[in-house]
Design a protein around this motif. Sequence first.
Motif, PDB file in Angstrom:
ATOM      1  N   ASP A  27      63.564   7.507  82.062  1.00 57.78           N
ATOM      2  CA  ASP A  27      62.735   6.942  83.300  1.00 57.78           C
ATOM      3  C   ASP A  27      63.252   5.526  83.637  1.00 57.78           C
ATOM      4  OD1 ASP A  27      60.981   9.255  83.573  1.00 57.78           O
ATOM      5  OD2 ASP A  27      59.612   8.421  82.847  1.00 57.78           O
ATOM      6  N   ILE A  28      63.202   4.413  82.407  1.00 55.93           N
ATOM      7  CA  ILE A  28      63.983   2.775  82.517  1.00 55.93           C
ATOM      8  C   ILE A  28      65.175   3.485  84.025  1.00 55.93           C
ATOM      9  CG2 ILE A  28      64.941   1.083  81.542  1.00 55.93           C
ATOM     10  CD1 ILE A  28      62.720   1.611  78.870  1.00 55.93           C
ATOM     11  N   MET A  29      65.900   4.080  82.965  1.00 59.61           N
ATOM     12  CA  MET A  29      67.092   4.013  83.983  1.00 59.61           C
ATOM     13  C   MET A  29      67.311   4.354  84.992  1.00 59.61           C
ATOM     14  SD  MET A  29      70.028   5.310  80.630  1.00 59.61           S
ATOM     15  CE  MET A  29      71.764   5.023  81.784  1.00 59.61           C
ATOM     16  N   ARG A  30      66.064   5.418  85.270  1.00 58.88           N
ATOM     17  CA  ARG A  30      66.636   6.333  86.870  1.00 58.88           C
ATOM     18  C   ARG A  30      65.701   5.730  88.021  1.00 58.88           C
ATOM     19  NH1 ARG A  30      63.754  10.412  85.146  1.00 58.88           N
ATOM     20  NH2 ARG A  30      65.136  11.980  85.364  1.00 58.88           N
ATOM     21  N   ASN A  31      64.663   4.785  87.690  1.00 65.29           N
ATOM     22  CA  ASN A  31      63.949   3.555  88.067  1.00 65.29           C
ATOM     23  C   ASN A  31      64.435   2.411  88.447  1.00 65.29           C
ATOM     24  OD1 ASN A  31      61.617   5.699  87.941  1.00 65.29           O
ATOM     25  ND2 ASN A  31      60.571   4.418  86.300  1.00 65.29           N
ATOM     26  N   ARG A  32      65.768   2.104  87.405  1.00 66.54           N
ATOM     27  CA  ARG A  32      66.013   0.713  87.474  1.00 66.54           C
ATOM     28  C   ARG A  32      67.228   0.938  88.950  1.00 66.54           C
ATOM     29  NH1 ARG A  32      70.061  -3.253  83.223  1.00 66.54           N
ATOM     30  NH2 ARG A  32      70.548  -4.206  84.545  1.00 66.54           N
ATOM     31  N   TYR A  33      68.079   2.396  88.458  1.00 67.12           N
ATOM     32  CA  TYR A  33      69.044   2.236  89.431  1.00 67.12           C
ATOM     33  C   TYR A  33      69.086   2.927  90.740  1.00 67.12           C
ATOM     34  CZ  TYR A  33      72.030   2.142  85.042  1.00 67.12           C
ATOM     35  OH  TYR A  33      72.462   1.394  84.391  1.00 67.12           O
ATOM     36  N   GLU A  85      74.138   8.556  75.822  1.00 68.85           N
ATOM     37  CA  GLU A  85      74.067   7.866  76.945  1.00 68.85           C
ATOM     38  C   GLU A  85      74.513   7.833  78.101  1.00 68.85           C
ATOM     39  OE1 GLU A  85      74.138   3.863  75.356  1.00 68.85           O
ATOM     40  OE2 GLU A  85      73.494   4.824  73.461  1.00 68.85           O
ATOM     41  N   ASP A  86      75.751   8.725  77.997  1.00 69.45           N
ATOM     42  CA  ASP A  86      77.111   8.769  78.921  1.00 69.45           C
ATOM     43  C   ASP A  86      76.103  10.322  79.735  1.00 69.45           C
ATOM     44  OD1 ASP A  86      78.605   6.471  78.809  1.00 69.45           O
ATOM     45  OD2 ASP A  86      79.758   8.055  77.095  1.00 69.45           O
ATOM     46  N   ASP A  90      75.306  10.422  83.528  1.00 72.77           N
ATOM     47  CA  ASP A  90      76.439  10.872  84.924  1.00 72.77           C
ATOM     48  C   ASP A  90      74.777  11.761  85.346  1.00 72.77           C
ATOM     49  OD1 ASP A  90      77.987   9.607  84.103  1.00 72.77           O
ATOM     50  OD2 ASP A  90      78.924  11.501  82.420  1.00 72.77           O
ATOM     51  N   GLU A  91      73.541  12.477  84.370  1.00 71.86           N
ATOM     52  CA  GLU A  91      72.558  13.095  85.513  1.00 71.86           C
ATOM     53  C   GLU A  91      71.899  12.152  86.119  1.00 71.86           C
ATOM     54  OE1 GLU A  91      70.435  14.472  82.075  1.00 71.86           O
ATOM     55  OE2 GLU A  91      72.257  15.992  81.106  1.00 71.86           O
ATOM     56  N   ILE A  96      70.677  10.502  92.136  1.00 73.30           N
ATOM     57  CA  ILE A  96      70.739   9.195  93.380  1.00 73.30           C
ATOM     58  C   ILE A  96      72.059   9.847  93.942  1.00 73.30           C
ATOM     59  CG2 ILE A  96      71.909   6.696  93.518  1.00 73.30           C
ATOM     60  CD1 ILE A  96      70.952   6.184  91.056  1.00 73.30           C
ATOM     61  N   LEU A  97      73.140  10.402  93.762  1.00 71.19           N
ATOM     62  CA  LEU A  97      74.631  11.213  94.592  1.00 71.19           C
ATOM     63  C   LEU A  97      72.808  12.071  95.888  1.00 71.19           C
ATOM     64  CD1 LEU A  97      76.594  11.707  96.513  1.00 71.19           C
ATOM     65  CD2 LEU A  97      77.726  13.127  94.249  1.00 71.19           C
ATOM     66  N   ASP A  98      72.680  12.814  94.964  1.00 69.80           N
ATOM     67  CA  ASP A  98      72.051  13.719  95.920  1.00 69.80           C
ATOM     68  C   ASP A  98      71.088  13.346  97.447  1.00 69.80           C
ATOM     69  OD1 ASP A  98      73.475  15.582  94.585  1.00 69.80           O
ATOM     70  OD2 ASP A  98      71.787  16.330  93.449  1.00 69.80           O
ATOM     71  N   GLU A  99      70.209  12.504  96.640  1.00 70.12           N
ATOM     72  CA  GLU A  99      69.146  11.339  97.393  1.00 70.12           C
ATOM     73  C   GLU A  99      69.486  11.153  98.245  1.00 70.12           C
ATOM     74  OE1 GLU A  99      66.184   9.218  95.387  1.00 70.12           O
ATOM     75  OE2 GLU A  99      66.052  11.046  93.414  1.00 70.12           O
TER      76      GLU A  99
END
Length: 205
Positions: A27-33, A85-86, A90-91, A96-99
């Motif tokens: 969640d932290i990674m997703r929200n940040r990116y 982590e990688d 990547d997931e 993000i790419l799809d969005e």
Amino acid sequence: MSSIESKIKNRSANYKRGKNRDVNFRDIMRNRYKSIIKNKRESLLKQVRNVAYEMRENEVTSFIDKTCIKMDVEEDDGFHSLDEEDKIFDEIKQEILDEEMKWICEQDIDYNIYLQHLQNNSIECPVCHTGNLIKTTVNTISCDVCHTSIQTFLEIDALKNNMENTAAEHSCVCQSPIECIVFPTPYDNSMFMLCNICQFLFQIS
């Protein structure tokens, strides 16, 4: 409680903590990116707008790679391996790419509608011959380049018809070029068609 039951309970608790850490990490990674990319969407759109459709995904992927720098994870985290982590990274990038591809398509649709609207609701400015005359307010038509402005309740189509009919009327008596000028008045600006040879003058707005 037996030692076996105690071990099972501790193992279950550790598993739940691990799962929670996994969810939090994602969640932290997703929200940040996602936040980073959304703040740079205008730059992304400018970058891909003139790129061929089949090349856009590569362009967006490159933009994401350059923009989303991998987060540092504490060395003593002890839960995620570098491979994990990688994989998570990547997931999230794929999400993000799809969005962003979906968002860019939506922007394209809106932009094409806007261009179609301009095409249907504008005419070439007869003063500068570069911009378009566009209805900017209920009683104002302006050029989007030279900013010539006239006050009229005419719609664009009506003004265009006036121009065409006036030019046709002038051509019946004179073959010299006719030009458009705007005369300011105390209350508004009006557009006229003028011929310097035959002194033809006709108000079209």
